[in-house]
Design an enzyme around this catalytic site. Structure first.
Site, PDB file in Angstrom:
ATOM      1  N   GLY A 150     -33.768   0.181  -6.436  1.00 35.89           N
ATOM      2  CA  GLY A 150     -34.163   1.655  -6.886  1.00 35.89           C
ATOM      3  C   GLY A 150     -35.734   1.124  -7.698  1.00 35.89           C
ATOM      4  CB  CYS A 151     -39.014   2.913  -8.192  1.00 37.02           C
ATOM      5  SG  CYS A 151     -37.707   4.825  -8.924  1.00 37.02           S
ATOM      6  CE1 TYR A 152     -38.060   5.395 -14.180  1.00 45.48           C
ATOM      7  CE2 TYR A 152     -36.821   6.736 -13.212  1.00 45.48           C
ATOM      8  CZ  TYR A 152     -37.398   6.837 -14.361  1.00 45.48           C
ATOM      9  OH  TYR A 152     -38.364   7.694 -14.567  1.00 45.48           O
ATOM     10  CB  ALA A 153     -33.348  -0.807 -10.020  1.00 47.04           C
ATOM     11  CB  SER A 155     -40.075  -1.357 -13.453  1.00 50.00           C
ATOM     12  OG  SER A 155     -40.858  -1.192 -14.583  1.00 50.00           O
TER      13      SER A 155
END
Length: 341
Positions: A150-153, A155
């Site tokens: 995932g994107c937040y994960a 980052s």
């Protein structure tokens, strides 16, 4: 058979869910890739329309089709809402095709945490190799089916991984408090009133505080779990009025102080062979990574056991489509950076 050794036949790829922002970003990157040929684009709600009707700036004249179980391509990307890939991936894998899924359906090994954070059931077998190249490069290269992070994960995990997986003696993390800000494209292409220009212009807000679905994914990648954590973790996601990018500020509390220079050396060693992680001397910004597959990491502050790490990624590229192509490159034996620089 090593697909890269096929001198005259490119690897054929298809995208299921190609009309969304991540799907479109995938198409743009794949069209530039010298070793693959985009075969079919699937998007049920847009079936019959040309890709260029939705995205005129991307030179692809394919017509969207409805997916009904076809398995004629060598590799399939799935960029679908959570829950839908669970129904499709097993059939594609059973047909001997390679798969990269961009949803959260196959990321978590814990079925209990999947139910808590995604609200649906899945079997213990519904887990694919986690596709974060900086942590699992060899495993990805030997896999035929990948669950894209995932994107937040992406980052947050890349900002923390050296502290948990870097093997530095005496380094013990007590707590992590994250504030992560996403651009509006992170919510997808579907129209939502609260994400309209009139609602978001000049505005910013937090959402899913402490219970975002990427939390267990982050904890799993760091060697622990969301339900039985080895350190205190709080994540506050926020949305801001810009289109693309995730900016994460990671406030870390260490059990005992570690010199800033030692932390910098730890990160430099950990990412020495990671072509898309850049350690920046100054504080990074979203504009530094927009439209790229880079994750920029800044070691911004250390004092008395308090450490601040800041990361920036493009949520549609390194946080989704770019990382998926990076995984594809490893799976097929291409140079990891192909079509991404």
């Amino acid at each position: 058979m090593n697909l890269i050794s096929m001198q005259h036949n490119k690897v054929t790829v298809s995208v299921i869910g190609a009309s969304g922002y991540s799907g479109a970003e995938l198409v743009k990157l794949l069209m530039k890739h010298p070793g693959v040929a985009v075969e079919k684009l699937y998007a049920h709600t847009q079936a019959g329309k040309r890709f260029t009707d939705l995205y005129p700036s991307i030179p692809c004249d394919k017509v969207f089709q409805t997916y009904s179980g076809q398995t004629d391509s060598d590799l399939y990307f799935l960029a679908l809402p959570h829950g839908e890939a669970l129904q499709l991936v097993p059939g594609i894998v059973a047909a001997g095709k390679k798969v990269i899924d961009l949803s959260g359906d196959f990321r978590l090994t814990s079925t209990a945490e999947h139910k808590i954070f995604y609200g649906g059931d899945k079997s213990a077998d519904d887990v694919l190799q986690y596709g974060m190249p900086e942590l699992f490069r060899d495993e990805i290269a030997g896999s035929t089916a990948i669950s894209n992070p995932g994107c937040y994960a992406t980052s947050i995990t890349l900002g923390l991984a050296p502290l948990f997986r870097g093997g530095m003696a005496g380094l013990d993390v007590e707590s992590v408090n994250v504030t992560a800000i996403s651009g509006i494209s992170g919510a997808g292409r579907s129209s939502k009133l609260e994400l309209s220009f009139s609602e978001m212009s000049g505005n910013m807000r937090a959402y899913k505080v402490g219970k975002h679905q990427h939390t267990p994914e982050i904890m799993q990648a760091l060697g622990t779990s969301a339900t039985e954590p080895s350190f205190r973790f709080v994540m506050t996601p926020m949305i801001a009025p810009y289109v693309r990018g995730i900016y994460s500020v990671l406030n870390v509390r260490l059990a005992s102080p570690v010199a800033m220079e030692s932390i910098r050396e730890l990160y430099a060693r950990f990412y020495a062979n990671a072509p898309f992680v850049r350690l920046r001397d100054g504080v990074t910004e979203v504009s530094h990574v927009a439209h790229t597959n880079f994750c920029d990491v800044s070691i911004a502050f250390e004092s008395g056991g308090s450490l601040v790490v800041i990361t920036a990624i493009d949520n549609l590229v390194k946080g989704a489509a770019g990382q998926a192509v990076q995984n594809m490159n490893l799976m097929l034996g291409f140079d990891e950076t192909t079509a991404l620089l």
